[in-house]
Design an enzyme around this catalytic site. Structure first.
Site, PDB file in Angstrom:
ATOM      1  N   SER A  91     -29.997  49.868   3.533  1.00 15.84           N
ATOM      2  CA  SER A  91     -29.493  49.980   4.909  1.00 15.84           C
ATOM      3  C   SER A  91     -28.571  48.815   5.220  1.00 15.84           C
ATOM      4  CB  SER A  91     -30.663  49.977   5.896  1.00 15.84           C
ATOM      5  OG  SER A  91     -30.170  49.753   7.208  1.00 15.84           O
TER       6      SER A  91
ATOM      7  N   HIS B 288     -28.383  58.585   8.268  1.00 15.48           N
ATOM      8  CA  HIS B 288     -29.576  58.728   9.107  1.00 15.48           C
ATOM      9  C   HIS B 288     -29.126  58.807  10.558  1.00 15.48           C
ATOM     10  CE1 HIS B 288     -33.547  56.678  10.642  1.00 15.48           C
ATOM     11  NE2 HIS B 288     -33.446  57.938  11.045  1.00 15.48           N
TER      12      HIS B 288
ATOM     13  N   MET C 101     -29.742  58.897  14.231  1.00 16.56           N
ATOM     14  CA  MET C 101     -30.687  58.653  15.331  1.00 16.56           C
ATOM     15  C   MET C 101     -29.917  58.931  16.611  1.00 16.56           C
ATOM     16  SD  MET C 101     -32.405  55.242  13.723  1.00 16.56           S
ATOM     17  CE  MET C 101     -31.022  55.049  12.607  1.00 16.56           C
TER      18      MET C 101
ATOM     19  N   MET D 181     -40.546  57.662   9.325  1.00 17.81           N
ATOM     20  CA  MET D 181     -40.189  56.338   9.856  1.00 17.81           C
ATOM     21  C   MET D 181     -41.414  55.435   9.829  1.00 17.81           C
ATOM     22  SD  MET D 181     -36.960  56.232  10.576  1.00 17.81           S
ATOM     23  CE  MET D 181     -36.982  54.593  11.327  1.00 17.81           C
TER      24      MET D 181
ATOM     25  N   GLY E 177     -34.405  52.077  15.791  1.00 11.71           N
ATOM     26  CA  GLY E 177     -33.594  51.322  16.744  1.00 11.71           C
ATOM     27  C   GLY E 177     -33.067  50.005  16.208  1.00 11.71           C
TER      28      GLY E 177
ATOM     29  N   GLY F  27     -33.248  46.942  12.783  1.00 15.47           N
ATOM     30  CA  GLY F  27     -33.722  46.476  11.487  1.00 15.47           C
ATOM     31  C   GLY F  27     -34.630  45.275  11.681  1.00 15.47           C
ATOM     32  N   GLY F  28     -35.308  44.875  10.626  1.00 19.42           N
ATOM     33  CA  GLY F  28     -36.089  43.641  10.652  1.00 19.42           C
ATOM     34  C   GLY F  28     -37.429  43.709  11.349  1.00 19.42           C
TER      35      GLY F  28
ATOM     36  N   ASP G 295     -38.610  54.364   5.885  1.00 26.50           N
ATOM     37  CA  ASP G 295     -37.545  53.549   6.466  1.00 26.50           C
ATOM     38  C   ASP G 295     -38.136  52.604   7.502  1.00 26.50           C
ATOM     39  OD1 ASP G 295     -35.161  52.582   7.454  1.00 26.50           O
ATOM     40  OD2 ASP G 295     -34.503  54.477   8.334  1.00 26.50           O
ATOM     41  N   GLY G 296     -38.031  51.307   7.206  1.00 30.86           N
ATOM     42  CA  GLY G 296     -38.474  50.286   8.159  1.00 30.86           C
ATOM     43  C   GLY G 296     -39.540  49.382   7.576  1.00 30.86           C
ATOM     44  N   GLY G 297     -39.206  48.094   7.452  1.00 28.24           N
ATOM     45  CA  GLY G 297     -40.190  47.120   6.989  1.00 28.24           C
ATOM     46  C   GLY G 297     -40.582  47.270   5.527  1.00 28.24           C
TER      47      GLY G 297
ATOM     48  N   GLY H 103     -33.412  47.270   4.303  1.00 25.80           N
ATOM     49  CA  GLY H 103     -32.245  46.584   4.839  1.00 25.80           C
ATOM     50  C   GLY H 103     -32.408  45.087   4.701  1.00 25.80           C
TER      51      GLY H 103
HETATM   52  C1  DX5 Z   1     -34.205  51.430  11.889  1.00 29.37           C
HETATM   53  C2  DX5 Z   1     -33.302  51.909  10.796  1.00 29.37           C
HETATM   54  C3  DX5 Z   1     -33.597  51.328   9.463  1.00 29.37           C
HETATM   55  C4  DX5 Z   1     -33.489  49.836   9.375  1.00 29.37           C
HETATM   56  C5  DX5 Z   1     -34.309  49.348   8.226  1.00 29.37           C
HETATM   57  O1  DX5 Z   1     -34.012  52.193  13.037  1.00 29.37           O
HETATM   58  O2  DX5 Z   1     -33.392  53.321  10.685  1.00 29.37           O
HETATM   59  O3  DX5 Z   1     -32.822  51.947   8.452  1.00 29.37           O
HETATM   60  O4  DX5 Z   1     -32.178  49.381   9.219  1.00 29.37           O
HETATM   61  O5  DX5 Z   1     -34.201  47.965   8.185  1.00 29.37           O
HETATM   62  P1  DX5 Z   1     -35.353  47.021   7.640  1.00 29.37           P
HETATM   63  O6  DX5 Z   1     -35.459  47.256   6.175  1.00 29.37           O
HETATM   64  O7  DX5 Z   1     -34.837  45.689   7.998  1.00 29.37           O
HETATM   65  O8  DX5 Z   1     -36.627  47.365   8.367  1.00 29.37           O
HETATM   66 ZN    ZN Z   2     -32.535  54.343   8.903  1.00 28.51          ZN
END
Ligand code: DX5
Ligand code: ZN
Length: 215
Positions: free
Chosen positions: A9, A67, A69, A138, A143, A145-146, A176-178, A198
């Site tokens: 990401s 992706h 959203m 998810m 919304g 990253g991080g 996706d996420g963390g 990401g």
């Molecule tokens: C969040 C996004 C993710 C996000 C993941 O809404 O859909 O793709 O960028 O980032 P990390 O890996 O930092 O959680």
């Molecule tokens: Zn995503």
């Protein structure tokens, strides 16, 4: 279970040098660029659209994993198909006719994914497992990253994999996420095989090593 793939990401990458960032993704043997599209309505944040996605194509040989959203994915899928998406994932919680949207995405020769937010039960995607190419579970609230991985999501992943097995469908399950080396292990054990990361990849000293540690 299909083979493990990584999707990087770019949300928390250096967006002022996006061409270079997507080049690093493919140079480090990562399969997908994960392109997070936010509309300020489905989620509060706003990111980037199809024109930006199109601009990165010459800079990477990775596949493009879009992706969406957004509240009205039906308005976006053709734009993103034309802008080089290999897979387009939309949210089941958005305003859409999911069946028709999967058909439309397929009509452009693009793979279709169906995503669920943390509070949406696994069962919401069961009707689309046979038709879709991927289910995105998810593992944070969409919304930003991080954020921290929500551990309770491993149960949901397991339920989706069990239902896919019951239907005899070798579907991709994306998370996706963390995601990092530790949480990658948990989600793979639960049945996920496409890992979005990401922060973990872009903050690491050696992107290739980090990606390989997740596999
Ligand atoms: C969040 C996004 C993710 C996000 C993941 O809404 O859909 O793709 O960028 O980032 P990390 O890996 O930092 O959680
Ligand atoms: Zn995503």
């Amino acid at each position: 279970m299909p083979s493990v793939k990584i999707s990087a990401s770019v949300l928390n990458s250096d967006l002022s040098a996006l061409g270079n960032e997507v080049k690093r993704i493919s140079d480090n043997g990562i399969e997908y660029v994960h392109f997070d599209v936010m509309d300020g309505e489905f989620v509060e944040n706003i990111t980037y659209g199809s024109a930006v996605q199109k601009s990165i194509l010459p800079h990477t040989s990775a596949k493009i994993d879009t992706h969406l959203m957004v509240m009205h994915p039906g308005r976006q899928v053709k734009l993103f198909a034309d802008a080089g998406s290999d897979i387009i994932t939309f949210h089941i919680e958005s305003e859409c006719d999911a069946d028709a949207l999967i058909d439309e995405i397929h009509s452009y020769g693009v793979k279709a994914g169906v995503a669920v937010k943390p509070n949406t039960p696994a069962e919401a995607v069961f009707p689309y497992i046979e038709k879709a190419d991927m289910v995105l579970v998810m593992t944070v609230e969409p919304g930003y990253g991080g954020q921290g991985f929500i551990h309770a999501m491993t149960d949901k992943i397991r339920k989706v994999r069990e239902e896919a097995d019951r239907l005899g469908k070798d579907i991709d399950i994306q998370v996706d996420g963390g995601i990092n080396t530790e949480t990658a292990k948990l989600v793979k054990d639960a049945g996920a095989n496409v890992l979005v990361a990401g922060t973990f990849l872009f903050k690491s000293e050696d992107m290739k090593k980090s990606a390989d540690s997740m596999r």
